[in-house]
Design a protein around this motif. Structure first.
Motif, mmCIF file in Angstrom:
data_model
loop_
_atom_site.group_PDB
_atom_site.id
_atom_site.type_symbol
_atom_site.label_atom_id
_atom_site.label_comp_id
_atom_site.label_asym_id
_atom_site.label_seq_id
_atom_site.Cartn_x
_atom_site.Cartn_y
_atom_site.Cartn_z
ATOM 1 N N ARG A 7 -10.624 7.869 1.495
ATOM 2 C CA ARG A 7 -9.887 7.164 0.454
ATOM 3 C C ARG A 7 -9.599 5.744 0.934
ATOM 4 O O ARG A 7 -9.228 5.524 2.081
ATOM 5 C CB ARG A 7 -8.573 7.888 0.167
ATOM 6 N N CYS A 8 -9.812 4.764 0.045
ATOM 7 C CA CYS A 8 -9.533 3.374 0.417
ATOM 8 C C CYS A 8 -8.939 2.636 -0.776
ATOM 9 O O CYS A 8 -9.668 2.059 -1.579
ATOM 10 C CB CYS A 8 -10.773 2.680 0.951
ATOM 11 N N ASP A 9 -7.634 2.689 -0.915
ATOM 12 C CA ASP A 9 -6.931 2.010 -2.010
ATOM 13 C C ASP A 9 -6.644 0.571 -1.593
ATOM 14 O O ASP A 9 -5.555 0.235 -1.121
ATOM 15 C CB ASP A 9 -5.625 2.748 -2.338
ATOM 16 N N THR A 11 -5.699 -3.270 -1.653
ATOM 17 C CA THR A 11 -4.760 -4.114 -2.396
ATOM 18 C C THR A 11 -4.983 -5.567 -1.980
ATOM 19 O O THR A 11 -5.774 -5.871 -1.090
ATOM 20 C CB THR A 11 -3.305 -3.706 -2.113
ATOM 21 N N GLU A 28 -11.146 -1.914 -14.057
ATOM 22 C CA GLU A 28 -11.185 -0.571 -13.494
ATOM 23 C C GLU A 28 -11.808 0.373 -14.502
ATOM 24 O O GLU A 28 -11.561 0.270 -15.713
ATOM 25 C CB GLU A 28 -9.767 -0.113 -13.148
ATOM 26 N N ILE A 33 -13.864 0.349 -9.374
ATOM 27 C CA ILE A 33 -12.905 -0.722 -9.552
ATOM 28 C C ILE A 33 -13.583 -2.016 -9.127
ATOM 29 O O ILE A 33 -14.410 -2.030 -8.207
ATOM 30 C CB ILE A 33 -11.624 -0.457 -8.723
ATOM 31 N N ARG A 51 -15.629 4.619 -6.220
ATOM 32 C CA ARG A 51 -14.594 5.429 -5.577
ATOM 33 C C ARG A 51 -15.066 6.872 -5.428
ATOM 34 O O ARG A 51 -14.632 7.771 -6.137
ATOM 35 C CB ARG A 51 -13.307 5.351 -6.389
ATOM 36 N N GLU A 54 -12.862 10.147 -5.168
ATOM 37 C CA GLU A 54 -12.284 10.767 -6.360
ATOM 38 C C GLU A 54 -13.312 11.566 -7.157
ATOM 39 O O GLU A 54 -12.969 12.147 -8.182
ATOM 40 C CB GLU A 54 -11.667 9.694 -7.264
ATOM 41 N N ASN A 93 -17.758 4.572 0.939
ATOM 42 C CA ASN A 93 -17.840 4.328 -0.504
ATOM 43 C C ASN A 93 -18.703 3.090 -0.769
ATOM 44 O O ASN A 93 -18.409 2.013 -0.254
ATOM 45 C CB ASN A 93 -16.438 4.113 -1.081
#
Length: 435
Positions: A7-9, A11, A28, A33, A51, A54, A93
């Motif tokens: 996971r790599c959110d 910002t 998005e 995204i 992503r 997910e 990803n």
């Protein structure tokens, strides 16, 4: 896919893959995204991240293949396409780095300035022409996918569908479940809503969408009525199928009469009677030069196949769109002995074809789809729809959805194809090339 997906959110301020610093989110979607990022030498780009963390593992491979094809589509040379510049992995990803079109899409531009519609039409059509010459069909043409570049050119973006999204009526969510593509129905031609016949995706698909888009930009409304919610869907699609578009609304526009012939030709319900090529459409764009401007590096693409050009050297077929994207078939080398015929069809153990086309997410290619024959008398390859089948009455079995050279349907009598021509079978596009 490997198990190294994390996971790599990201910002604002984060650095992706050690090279691209996130500045803001541009958009998005279901699977990805898009960020505005800053790279080396303070150059600004758009970065699209898939992503995968997910996404259900069962559909990851297909998504990655489409993402790879989207990157390759963005490498087509044209001033009217948003270019792919780099790609890589961020914690497993995939991402694509593209030109940043800071001018925004034509909907946002229209909110603060008057649109130059002839310029938009010319640039969009030239972008479509570049795709079509390479065996691509965009299939998701709408105002949100037309962006303004820094030099003022309008360019097409979002090639996820042109890169081969076979699920036409539905798309799959991150858990592998089917979801409705409600937002794109407004621009889909009638033949793409009919899953039983005429399923081959041709340039006329984009031409219909172009007509819907230009009508919308001129009038502020869709041509076949309102489409605000699902209750409007059935009457809208019925009118599209019948070619019942609101001509009077267009003619009430001060410049509507100038656009009437073009839009009429684009919105023709029967794709065989629609304007067939972007050059056909360009002839009716207001304030258009008699001949469209063509970049020196863009190859000529005839409106209809050439029947005279002889093949001097060998010919290959390259899969430009489809599950077998990138595969190459050297036709002359595939002939053995006195054999002059090659069969083409959906990959199926029950029908061994010389060229077996993989089709995992749809069934638009027949098992006995078409036949390629080297005609030694004229020194050219010919493609015929269907194949000989001794169990069929008359001995010849035609395909279900047809075979096309460029935009021309082929019958069992056959048609010569030459380097530069595109052969379409179902959702698969094969470009003939000399070698």
């Amino acid at each position: 896919m490997s198990g190294n997906i994390q996971r790599c959110d990201f910002t604002v301020g984060d650095v992706i893959d050690g090279k691209y610093q996130v500045e803001r989110v541009l958009g998005e979607g279901t699977f990805g995204i898009v960020f505005a990022v800053c790279g080396q030498h303070h150059t600004h780009y758009a970065l699209k991240l898939l992503r995968l963390w997910e996404v259900h593992p069962d559909i990851r491979d297909g998504l990655v293949r489409r993402f790879d094809m989207e990157f390759e589509t963005g490498r087509i040379e044209s001033d009217y396409l948003v270019h792919s510049l780099d790609h890589g992995l961020a914690m497993g990803n995939p991402y694509i780095v593209m030109e940043l079109c800071s001018g925004g899409d034509i909907i946002s531009i229209s909110e603060h300035s008057t649109l130059n519609l002839p310029k938009i039409a010319n640039h969009v059509l030239k972008g479509l022409g570049a795709l079509h010459r390479c065996g691509k069909v965009h299939r998701d043409l709408k105002p949100e996918n037309v962006l303004m570049k820094a030099n003022g050119n309008f360019a097409l973006t979002d090639f996820g569908i042109s890169g081969d999204r076979n699920n036409r009526m539905t798309q799959t969510d991150m858990f592998g479940r089917a979801t409705q593509m409600f937002g794109t129905y407004a621009y889909m031609p009638p033949e793409q809503l009919n899953r039983k016949k005429n399923a081959t995706v041709l340039p006329t698909t984009d031409i219909f969408s172009f007509g819907v888009m230009m009508y919308q930009l001129l009038t502020g409304e869709l041509p076949f009525g309102r489409l605000d919610d699902e209750s409007d869907l059935v009457p809208y699609l019925r009118k599209a199928k019948n070619g019942d578009w609101d001509r009077q609304r267009l003619l009430r526009h001060p410049e509507g009469k100038q656009w009437e012939r073009m839009i009429e030709g684009c919105l023709e319900a029967k794709f065989q009677e629609r304007l067939q090529t972007v050059n056909d459409v360009l002839r009716y764009v207001p304030e258009m030069e008699a001949e469209p401007v063509k970049r020196k590096d863009e190859p000529d693409q005839p409106d209809t196949p050439s029947f005279q050009t002889k093949i001097v050297n060998g010919v290959l077929l390259r899969v430009m769109q489809g599950d077998d994207f990138g595969k190459v078939y050297y036709l002359d080398n595939m002939l053995v002995g006195d054999k002059a015929i090659l069969t083409v069809g959906r990959k199926d153990n029950a029908v061994p074809n010389d060229i077996a086309i993989t089709e995992e997410t749809s069934s638009y290619i027949s098992r006995r789809h078409c036949t390629l024959e080297l005609d030694y008398n004229i020194g050219s390859w010919v493609v015929r729809d269907g194949q000989w089948d001794r169990f069929t009455t008359g001995g010849w079995r035609s395909s279900t959805n047809g075979t096309y050279v460029n935009s021309t349907e082929v019958d069992r009598r056959g048609m010569v194809f030459n380097p530069g021509d595109i052969i379409s079978i179902g959702d698969t596009k094969l470009r003939a090339e000399g070698y």
